[in-house]
Motif scaffolding. Structure first.
Motif, PDB file in Angstrom:
ATOM      1  N   ASN A  90      10.931  -8.465  -7.845  1.00  0.00           N
ATOM      2  CA  ASN A  90       9.999  -9.572  -8.072  1.00  0.00           C
ATOM      3  C   ASN A  90       8.592  -9.221  -7.609  1.00  0.00           C
ATOM      4  O   ASN A  90       7.606  -9.609  -8.245  1.00  0.00           O
ATOM      5  CB  ASN A  90      10.492 -10.830  -7.340  1.00  0.00           C
ATOM      6  N   ALA A  91       8.490  -8.471  -6.497  1.00  0.00           N
ATOM      7  CA  ALA A  91       7.171  -8.082  -5.988  1.00  0.00           C
ATOM      8  C   ALA A  91       6.449  -7.172  -6.962  1.00  0.00           C
ATOM      9  O   ALA A  91       5.223  -7.257  -7.123  1.00  0.00           O
ATOM     10  CB  ALA A  91       7.315  -7.404  -4.625  1.00  0.00           C
ATOM     11  N   VAL A  92       7.185  -6.289  -7.638  1.00  0.00           N
ATOM     12  CA  VAL A  92       6.576  -5.415  -8.639  1.00  0.00           C
ATOM     13  C   VAL A  92       5.968  -6.238  -9.771  1.00  0.00           C
ATOM     14  O   VAL A  92       4.915  -5.892 -10.329  1.00  0.00           O
ATOM     15  CB  VAL A  92       7.615  -4.412  -9.176  1.00  0.00           C
ATOM     16  N   ARG A  93       6.593  -7.363 -10.092  1.00  0.00           N
ATOM     17  CA  ARG A  93       6.073  -8.247 -11.142  1.00  0.00           C
ATOM     18  C   ARG A  93       5.047  -9.235 -10.605  1.00  0.00           C
ATOM     19  O   ARG A  93       4.530 -10.056 -11.365  1.00  0.00           O
ATOM     20  CB  ARG A  93       7.228  -9.021 -11.785  1.00  0.00           C
ATOM     21  N   GLY A  94       4.770  -9.173  -9.298  1.00  0.00           N
ATOM     22  CA  GLY A  94       3.803 -10.088  -8.721  1.00  0.00           C
ATOM     23  C   GLY A  94       4.355 -11.461  -8.421  1.00  0.00           C
ATOM     24  O   GLY A  94       3.592 -12.420  -8.275  1.00  0.00           O
ATOM     25  N   LEU A 313       0.471  -9.770   2.590  1.00  0.00           N
ATOM     26  CA  LEU A 313       0.709  -8.468   3.208  1.00  0.00           C
ATOM     27  C   LEU A 313       0.883  -7.379   2.151  1.00  0.00           C
ATOM     28  O   LEU A 313       0.299  -6.292   2.256  1.00  0.00           O
ATOM     29  CB  LEU A 313       1.939  -8.547   4.110  1.00  0.00           C
ATOM     30  N   CYS A 314       1.667  -7.653   1.123  1.00  0.00           N
ATOM     31  CA  CYS A 314       1.891  -6.663   0.063  1.00  0.00           C
ATOM     32  C   CYS A 314       0.616  -6.390  -0.729  1.00  0.00           C
ATOM     33  O   CYS A 314       0.308  -5.227  -1.052  1.00  0.00           O
ATOM     34  CB  CYS A 314       3.000  -7.140  -0.873  1.00  0.00           C
ATOM     35  N   LEU A 315      -0.127  -7.441  -1.052  1.00  0.00           N
ATOM     36  CA  LEU A 315      -1.353  -7.255  -1.822  1.00  0.00           C
ATOM     37  C   LEU A 315      -2.390  -6.478  -1.030  1.00  0.00           C
ATOM     38  O   LEU A 315      -3.080  -5.597  -1.570  1.00  0.00           O
ATOM     39  CB  LEU A 315      -1.909  -8.618  -2.243  1.00  0.00           C
ATOM     40  N   THR A 316      -2.523  -6.774   0.250  1.00  0.00           N
ATOM     41  CA  THR A 316      -3.464  -6.043   1.098  1.00  0.00           C
ATOM     42  C   THR A 316      -3.090  -4.571   1.184  1.00  0.00           C
ATOM     43  O   THR A 316      -3.949  -3.688   1.100  1.00  0.00           O
ATOM     44  CB  THR A 316      -3.496  -6.665   2.502  1.00  0.00           C
ATOM     45  N   ALA A 317      -1.804  -4.294   1.363  1.00  0.00           N
ATOM     46  CA  ALA A 317      -1.352  -2.905   1.408  1.00  0.00           C
ATOM     47  C   ALA A 317      -1.631  -2.192   0.089  1.00  0.00           C
ATOM     48  O   ALA A 317      -2.054  -1.024   0.074  1.00  0.00           O
ATOM     49  CB  ALA A 317       0.140  -2.847   1.726  1.00  0.00           C
ATOM     50  N   LEU A 318      -1.419  -2.893  -1.033  1.00  0.00           N
ATOM     51  CA  LEU A 318      -1.689  -2.293  -2.342  1.00  0.00           C
ATOM     52  C   LEU A 318      -3.172  -1.966  -2.497  1.00  0.00           C
ATOM     53  O   LEU A 318      -3.529  -0.890  -3.010  1.00  0.00           O
ATOM     54  CB  LEU A 318      -1.240  -3.251  -3.451  1.00  0.00           C
ATOM     55  N   ILE A 319      -4.038  -2.865  -2.042  1.00  0.00           N
ATOM     56  CA  ILE A 319      -5.477  -2.614  -2.123  1.00  0.00           C
ATOM     57  C   ILE A 319      -5.850  -1.386  -1.297  1.00  0.00           C
ATOM     58  O   ILE A 319      -6.616  -0.514  -1.750  1.00  0.00           O
ATOM     59  CB  ILE A 319      -6.258  -3.853  -1.648  1.00  0.00           C
ATOM     60  N   PHE A 320      -5.318  -1.298  -0.090  1.00  0.00           N
ATOM     61  CA  PHE A 320      -5.601  -0.136   0.750  1.00  0.00           C
ATOM     62  C   PHE A 320      -5.096   1.154   0.107  1.00  0.00           C
ATOM     63  O   PHE A 320      -5.780   2.188   0.126  1.00  0.00           O
ATOM     64  CB  PHE A 320      -4.945  -0.309   2.122  1.00  0.00           C
ATOM     65  N   VAL A 321      -3.904   1.115  -0.455  1.00  0.00           N
ATOM     66  CA  VAL A 321      -3.324   2.310  -1.062  1.00  0.00           C
ATOM     67  C   VAL A 321      -4.153   2.762  -2.259  1.00  0.00           C
ATOM     68  O   VAL A 321      -4.444   3.964  -2.415  1.00  0.00           O
ATOM     69  CB  VAL A 321      -1.864   2.029  -1.474  1.00  0.00           C
ATOM     70  N   VAL A 322      -4.549   1.835  -3.119  1.00  0.00           N
ATOM     71  CA  VAL A 322      -5.353   2.186  -4.308  1.00  0.00           C
ATOM     72  C   VAL A 322      -6.707   2.750  -3.900  1.00  0.00           C
ATOM     73  O   VAL A 322      -7.156   3.779  -4.425  1.00  0.00           O
ATOM     74  CB  VAL A 322      -5.507   0.959  -5.218  1.00  0.00           C
ATOM     75  N   ILE A 323      -7.369   2.084  -2.950  1.00  0.00           N
ATOM     76  CA  ILE A 323      -8.677   2.562  -2.503  1.00  0.00           C
ATOM     77  C   ILE A 323      -8.556   3.932  -1.858  1.00  0.00           C
ATOM     78  O   ILE A 323      -9.374   4.829  -2.097  1.00  0.00           O
ATOM     79  CB  ILE A 323      -9.314   1.553  -1.537  1.00  0.00           C
ATOM     80  N   ASN A 324      -7.538   4.122  -1.046  1.00  0.00           N
ATOM     81  CA  ASN A 324      -7.337   5.412  -0.391  1.00  0.00           C
ATOM     82  C   ASN A 324      -7.065   6.512  -1.411  1.00  0.00           C
ATOM     83  O   ASN A 324      -7.553   7.647  -1.263  1.00  0.00           O
ATOM     84  CB  ASN A 324      -6.170   5.314   0.591  1.00  0.00           C
ATOM     85  N   LEU A 325      -6.307   6.190  -2.464  1.00  0.00           N
ATOM     86  CA  LEU A 325      -6.049   7.168  -3.522  1.00  0.00           C
ATOM     87  C   LEU A 325      -7.339   7.547  -4.245  1.00  0.00           C
ATOM     88  O   LEU A 325      -7.604   8.735  -4.489  1.00  0.00           O
ATOM     89  CB  LEU A 325      -5.029   6.603  -4.512  1.00  0.00           C
ATOM     90  N   VAL A 326      -8.159   6.559  -4.582  1.00  0.00           N
ATOM     91  CA  VAL A 326      -9.433   6.833  -5.257  1.00  0.00           C
ATOM     92  C   VAL A 326     -10.344   7.677  -4.365  1.00  0.00           C
ATOM     93  O   VAL A 326     -10.988   8.632  -4.823  1.00  0.00           O
ATOM     94  CB  VAL A 326     -10.119   5.507  -5.650  1.00  0.00           C
ATOM     95  N   VAL A 327     -10.405   7.337  -3.074  1.00  0.00           N
ATOM     96  CA  VAL A 327     -11.246   8.097  -2.149  1.00  0.00           C
ATOM     97  C   VAL A 327     -10.756   9.538  -2.032  1.00  0.00           C
ATOM     98  O   VAL A 327     -11.562  10.477  -2.007  1.00  0.00           O
ATOM     99  CB  VAL A 327     -11.259   7.413  -0.768  1.00  0.00           C
ATOM    100  N   ASP A 328      -9.442   9.733  -1.959  1.00  0.00           N
ATOM    101  CA  ASP A 328      -8.889  11.090  -1.886  1.00  0.00           C
ATOM    102  C   ASP A 328      -9.264  11.897  -3.120  1.00  0.00           C
ATOM    103  O   ASP A 328      -9.596  13.090  -3.023  1.00  0.00           O
ATOM    104  CB  ASP A 328      -7.372  11.037  -1.742  1.00  0.00           C
ATOM    105  N   LEU A 329      -9.204  11.272  -4.300  1.00  0.00           N
ATOM    106  CA  LEU A 329      -9.564  11.974  -5.532  1.00  0.00           C
ATOM    107  C   LEU A 329     -11.048  12.326  -5.550  1.00  0.00           C
ATOM    108  O   LEU A 329     -11.430  13.427  -5.964  1.00  0.00           O
ATOM    109  CB  LEU A 329      -9.194  11.118  -6.741  1.00  0.00           C
TER     110      LEU A 329
END
Length: 346
Positions: A90-94, A313-329
């Motif tokens: 369900n979390a994957v579907r939001g 909590l899940c949405l905040t973690a997703l935002i951090f993960v996406v931003i961190n991935l973009v910064v790493d690239l």
């Protein structure tokens, strides 16, 4: 080396770069998936150890039959593993269920509050970058001057003062004392599809000024001090000395060589701080009663609204993960030393 040999070497170099980039992306995506699964598991545990959602939904006067029926409808009568798998799917579907306090779907509540938080964090990040980088460069190039000392004093205050105190001081000065800006709310908004924007109305801009400044103060001073420290370090390097020996102008050295290399570590810090702006806008939104996700989370904590807390909590973690991935690239593309390290020195 012949022309054909040079072309072949260039082709191999390009292909190697893309292979390294693909390997880097796959590695970071795998790490991101592990992080999100871990965060989802922690969020799921909230349901297990912070009260019974059935009691919150039905109240203390519910009959045993009503409790059993609702537990079956919510899937709470299944095993721990099955419940976690359903929660993860369900979390994957939001989807995070219903809010225990408002009785509405959590996904709808998040969608209503998300634009306010993203706009506030975006304006704050823009202020921090537009002001922090020039101030840091000036403090490095003109250290010892009166204005440079003023910048460093302001940055010390910005790092030291807590966010809620900065917000209260701004309200007292500009809202209560001078009456220039409102002290709470978002102002008029315009609905663009599902997105509600306050940046398309004059009152929306009027309301966002004080919260954006409050949220940007710490990030601005952090970026300014980081740019100043990195700029001073780069100016002492050998290649800058060689550039001076070649007779290059100060403008070319400062902005063509020094600033360019200074911004490499700033990219990482800025990306992570952007995630922090979104995640930790809770205090600013509470002080200014800004109708964003932070205020929604505070209200959820007050009423033990577990589905909203888990979704935040899940949405905040997703935002951090996406931003961190973009910064790493970006870091991988900007800094050739990472590519050399990945290729084993080839």
């Amino acid at each position: 080396m012949s022309c054909a040999g040079a072309q072949f070497a260039a082709l191999v170099s390009v292909q190697l770069f893309y292979l390294l980039m693909l390997s880097f992306i796959l590695q970071r995506v795998f790490q991101a998936v592990i992080v999100m699964i871990s965060v989802a598991f922690i969020s799921f545990l909230l349901f297990q150890f912070v009260g019974d959602p059935v009691v919150f939904l039905l109240g203390q006067d519910a009959t045993p039959e009503q409790i059993r029926e609702l537990r079956a409808d919510l899937g709470l009568d299944k095993s721990f593993v099955v419940q976690f798998w359903n929660f993860l799917a369900n979390a994957v579907r939001g989807e995070f269920g219903l809010s225990l306090r408002q009785g509405a779907k959590v996904s709808r509540l998040i969608a209503e509050r998300l634009p306010a938080t993203l706009e506030l964090a975006g304006i704050a990040a823009l202020l921090a970058l537009v002001l922090g980088i020039p101030m840091g460069v000036y403090a490095a190039l003109r250290r010892g001057t009166f204005l440079s000392q003023v910048f460093m004093t302001v940055s010390l205050l910005g790092v030291s003062l807590p966010t809620f105190l900065v917000g209260i001081l701004l309200i007292l000065l500009f809202a209560v004392g001078l009456g220039w800006f409102p002290s709470f709310g978002r102002g008029d908004v315009v609905q663009v599809g599902w997105w509600s924007s306050g940046l398309l109305t004059p009152k929306g801009w009027h309301h966002i000024v004080l919260p954006a400044i409050t949220l940007a103060v710490f990030q601005l001073t952090l970026i300014m001090r980081l740019v100043r420290a990195e700029m001073l370090e780069v100016l002492r390097t050998d290649y800058v000395k060689f550039a001076r020996a070649r007779g290059l102008s100060n403008r070319s050295i400062h902005f063509g060589h020094a600033l360019k290399n200074t911004l490499v570590p700033v990219i990482t810090i800025t990306g992570l701080q952007l995630g922090s702006l979104i995640a930790f806008a809770i205090i600013t939104e509470t002080v200014f009663q800004w109708p964003g996700m932070g205020l929604l989370f505070i209200q959820a904590v007050t009423f033990a609204d577990i589905p909203v807390m888990a979704a935040y909590l899940c949405l905040t973690a997703l935002i951090f993960v996406v931003i961190n991935l973009v910064v790493d690239l970006l870091y991988f593309a900007v800094d050739p030393r990472l590519r050399v390290g990945k290729s084993g020195g080839h």
